[in-house]
Write a protein that holds these residues in place. Structure first.
Motif, PDB file in Angstrom:
ATOM      1  N   THR A  37       0.781  -1.177   0.027  1.00 29.87           N
ATOM      2  CA  THR A  37      -0.026   0.181  -0.037  1.00 29.87           C
ATOM      3  C   THR A  37       0.770   1.330   0.121  1.00 29.87           C
ATOM      4  N   ASP A  39       4.123   3.360  -1.992  1.00 30.20           N
ATOM      5  CA  ASP A  39       5.281   3.267  -2.864  1.00 30.20           C
ATOM      6  C   ASP A  39       6.488   3.850  -2.480  1.00 30.20           C
ATOM      7  N   LYS A  61      -1.689   4.106  -0.713  1.00 30.35           N
ATOM      8  CA  LYS A  61      -2.364   4.103  -2.189  1.00 30.35           C
ATOM      9  C   LYS A  61      -4.084   4.146  -2.015  1.00 30.35           C
TER      10      LYS A  61
END
Length: 210
Positions: A37, A39, A61
């Motif tokens: 979830t 990056d 995310k």
């Protein structure tokens, strides 16, 4: 001339020495499958905020709040979303180190999974490093009838796990939640140890006798 050669050899030796793992390097090299979830750029923002003393959350995310909650010389813990947190711990392993990931999900009781990786994030055989506690470990020695009674009352047992780098101790606590009937909750709680401790030996986690 000999001094020049010795200097070159020393330089080559320094180049071949593997970089020492740090909580920052562990987090920034973690594969996407471990932190689905969040990056890479968000992870760097989280690290920058934490290292500058700013308790600021970022969005994962899914639009949920994520934040680093703790970092020591060998561990880093972050909430990756509303009901998920993970701790990465660097454990000495012979002349090298391994990474332990303690993955915790609130559902709403907390359930934890513990996995191990080498420095390149290749999965290791967790069974060789930790024998996850069974129901018998939690109850101690019981008569067959009593054990059967507890097994029937307890359809499954979720377990929380937390690692203390100061003592190299991994502590498990039972999470009975609301999936045990009201009439059985008391006897199940009485039958289970309040916690089980395991200490890292340099090769594996060994149970602490209680």
């Amino acid at each position: 001339m000999s001094r020049f050669i010795l200097s070159i050899m020393a330089l080559l030796g320094a180049i071949t020495v593997p970089a020492q793992m740090t909580p920052r390097s562990v987090l920034t090299t973690a594969p996407e499958k471990v932190l689905l979830t969040i990056d890479a750029s968000t992870l760097l923002d989280m690290l920058d905020y934490y290292e500058n003393g700013v308790a600021r959350t970022v969005k994962n995310k899914a639009g949920e709040n994520a934040v680093i909650t703790e970092m020591t010389e060998s561990t880093i813990t972050l909430n990756t979303g509303a009901a998920h947190s993970i701790t990465f711990a660097i454990l000495p392993y012979g002349k090298s180190s391994v990474i332990m990931a303690v993955d915790r999900v609130d559902s709403p009781s907390t359930d934890a999974a513990v996995t191990f990786y080498d420095s390149r994030w290749n999965p290791l055989d967790s069974r060789k490093m930790l024998r996850f506690p069974t129901l018998a470990d939690w109850t101690g020695k019981l008569s067959p009838d009593k054990m059967e009674e507890i097994e029937n009352a307890l359809p499954f047992l979720m377990v929380d796990a937390r690692y203390n780098p100061a003592t190299s101790t991994l502590t498990f606590t039972p999470q009975i939640g609301d999936y045990v009937s009201v009439e059985n909750a008391g006897k199940v709680k009485d039958a289970l140890a309040p916690q089980l401790d395991y200490v890292w030996s340099g090769k594996s986690f060994k149970p602490v006798k209680r």
